[in-house]
Design a protein around this motif. Sequence first.
Motif, PDB file in Angstrom:
ATOM      1  N   SER A   1      52.082  16.823  56.563  1.00 56.42           N
ATOM      2  CA  SER A   1      52.298  15.446  57.006  1.00 56.42           C
ATOM      3  C   SER A   1      51.112  14.538  56.695  1.00 56.42           C
ATOM      4  N   ALA A   2      49.991  15.137  56.257  1.00 59.89           N
ATOM      5  CA  ALA A   2      48.787  14.337  56.030  1.00 59.89           C
ATOM      6  C   ALA A   2      48.338  14.282  54.581  1.00 59.89           C
ATOM      7  N   ASP A   3      48.916  15.125  53.708  1.00 60.51           N
ATOM      8  CA  ASP A   3      48.319  15.266  52.386  1.00 60.51           C
ATOM      9  C   ASP A   3      48.553  14.076  51.468  1.00 60.51           C
ATOM     10  N   TRP A   4      49.398  13.146  51.876  1.00 63.55           N
ATOM     11  CA  TRP A   4      49.695  12.019  51.003  1.00 63.55           C
ATOM     12  C   TRP A   4      48.747  10.839  51.230  1.00 63.55           C
ATOM     13  N   HIS A   5      47.985  10.870  52.312  1.00 64.95           N
ATOM     14  CA  HIS A   5      47.263   9.636  52.613  1.00 64.95           C
ATOM     15  C   HIS A   5      45.773   9.786  52.863  1.00 64.95           C
ATOM     16  N   ASP A   6      45.234  10.982  52.981  1.00 62.62           N
ATOM     17  CA  ASP A   6      43.804  11.039  53.262  1.00 62.62           C
ATOM     18  C   ASP A   6      43.170  12.321  52.765  1.00 62.62           C
ATOM     19  N   ASP A   7      41.840  12.375  52.871  1.00 59.81           N
ATOM     20  CA  ASP A   7      41.092  13.581  52.568  1.00 59.81           C
ATOM     21  C   ASP A   7      41.190  14.507  53.770  1.00 59.81           C
ATOM     22  N   PRO A   8      41.253  15.835  53.540  1.00 61.14           N
ATOM     23  CA  PRO A   8      41.381  16.768  54.663  1.00 61.14           C
ATOM     24  C   PRO A   8      40.307  16.605  55.727  1.00 61.14           C
ATOM     25  N   VAL A   9      39.112  16.216  55.322  1.00 61.75           N
ATOM     26  CA  VAL A   9      38.035  16.122  56.293  1.00 61.75           C
ATOM     27  C   VAL A   9      38.347  15.074  57.355  1.00 61.75           C
ATOM     28  N   LEU A  10      39.103  14.033  56.985  1.00 65.47           N
ATOM     29  CA  LEU A  10      39.436  12.993  57.963  1.00 65.47           C
ATOM     30  C   LEU A  10      40.371  13.540  59.040  1.00 65.47           C
ATOM     31  N   SER A  11      41.371  14.322  58.621  1.00 65.36           N
ATOM     32  CA  SER A  11      42.277  14.927  59.600  1.00 65.36           C
ATOM     33  C   SER A  11      41.531  15.876  60.527  1.00 65.36           C
ATOM     34  N   LEU A  12      40.641  16.670  59.952  1.00 66.70           N
ATOM     35  CA  LEU A  12      39.888  17.632  60.754  1.00 66.70           C
ATOM     36  C   LEU A  12      38.973  16.924  61.742  1.00 66.70           C
ATOM     37  N   LEU A  13      38.266  15.897  61.275  1.00 65.61           N
ATOM     38  CA  LEU A  13      37.350  15.171  62.168  1.00 65.61           C
ATOM     39  C   LEU A  13      38.115  14.450  63.272  1.00 65.61           C
ATOM     40  N   ALA A  14      39.289  13.907  62.930  1.00 64.49           N
ATOM     41  CA  ALA A  14      40.088  13.227  63.947  1.00 64.49           C
ATOM     42  C   ALA A  14      40.491  14.190  65.057  1.00 64.49           C
ATOM     43  N   GLU A  15      40.877  15.411  64.672  1.00 67.79           N
ATOM     44  CA  GLU A  15      41.273  16.402  65.674  1.00 67.79           C
ATOM     45  C   GLU A  15      40.076  16.851  66.506  1.00 67.79           C
ATOM     46  N   PHE A  16      38.938  17.027  65.872  1.00 66.31           N
ATOM     47  CA  PHE A  16      37.742  17.432  66.616  1.00 66.31           C
ATOM     48  C   PHE A  16      37.308  16.340  67.593  1.00 66.31           C
ATOM     49  N   SER A  17      37.506  15.094  67.217  1.00 67.22           N
ATOM     50  CA  SER A  17      37.106  14.008  68.122  1.00 67.22           C
ATOM     51  C   SER A  17      37.885  14.051  69.428  1.00 67.22           C
ATOM     52  N   GLU A  18      39.131  14.594  69.369  1.00 67.95           N
ATOM     53  CA  GLU A  18      39.940  14.696  70.582  1.00 67.95           C
ATOM     54  C   GLU A  18      39.366  15.717  71.564  1.00 67.95           C
TER      55      GLU A  18
END
Length: 412
Positions: free
Chosen positions: A70-87
């Motif tokens: 669901s995320a591979d079309w719009h961002d770099d993987p590091v952004l998804s990972l950092l967003a989850e860690f911020s939670e």
Amino acid sequence: MTTPANTYEGDALNREAFGNNLSTLITSLNGGVIGIDGAWGAGKTWFGRRLRDGLGESAQIKTIWIDTFSADWHDDPVLSLLAEFSELVPAKQRDTFVNSVAPLAGKLLVAAGKAGLKAAGNMVGLTGEAVDDVIGAAQDASDAFIKKRLQDLTERKQTIEQLKKLLSDAVPDGGKVVVFVDELDRCSPAYAIRFLERIKHLFEIQGVVFVLLWNRAQIQQAVKAFYGQDTDGQMYLDRFVDYPVRLPNHHADRRNAGLRRIVESEIQKLDANAQLMFRDVTDLIAGFGDVLQLTAREIKHVCAWWVMAGVRRDEIVEAWLLCVKVKRPDIYARLANDEPNAHESAATLLNELPENSTLIRYYVALHQFHIACATKDLSTASEFSTYLFGRGTHDVFSRTKDIILRIEAIQR
């Protein structure tokens, strides 16, 4: 470790014991990557969510679920990972955390974009020499460039160390974060490879365990697509996965019962009239699914096509051919086209039969049926005709084509 009650409720393939053992491994690790390999449709997502529930949420264990597709079309993987860690960071500290990691991540993404140009050339068919020319055109091969490059590498190393320190602060004291990564094998090759490399270089942190739910063979193909067909995909992935395991397709001695529960579950989703269509074939579909090693998703397809095919005349053979259609569409297509050796190929699917099955007489009869059709020899017809057709044997050679025409709704 205590598993919450009913975590594996509906576990048709009896994977609870495997899940509990895997939970024990996860809780014992201080970090690393676990790769759970399974075919498409084998139930990796279902199992992963139960495994996550089995770990539970506590002050010591936090879990993250990432659907990479669901995320591979719009961002770099590091952004998804950092967003989850911020939670994971307490709400009062979250803004500070985000403001700290954002500029560090930005520096790394710019550098990573330049470094990935050569590898990405494989994706568009550029030769190594052509890619080198592209990169060389953007560089000044001078002492000034070399000095700047060394400064960039030093800064990048410092940036990674700073970012890792911030991420470590998000891990509970004395506890761990377990990150479940799903659907990686459905992503574009570029995104899948970037995700693995980000895990290795940025998130190899004490107390962080990654659980990859993937089809390893598909990821190996992604590696070849990204880095070139001469790349050893298996060796490449071994660099990233510390604990490779295989999702069991079934409990060794209870698969047939498990598949029957899956069939029953699919039937319950249908209306009353459709459910009646399965009155005499539930065990057949489960049994043939056992022989062909059908996944849960493939069983679902068989049930859907059984409803679509309508009125039954030769239920045993129809159920068998539907299962072949799902698992081995190549053999099914050859049977439909009356191609040479098609029946021989179908017979080989029945060479190794489950022991102590209540359906063994049907398996043997089907094997004899395919051999008779392959050899045009009716000498054994009486042995299988009663089981499969309940009628005479004069038209046995035409039965397969007639049944396939009904399955495909070409005739009734």
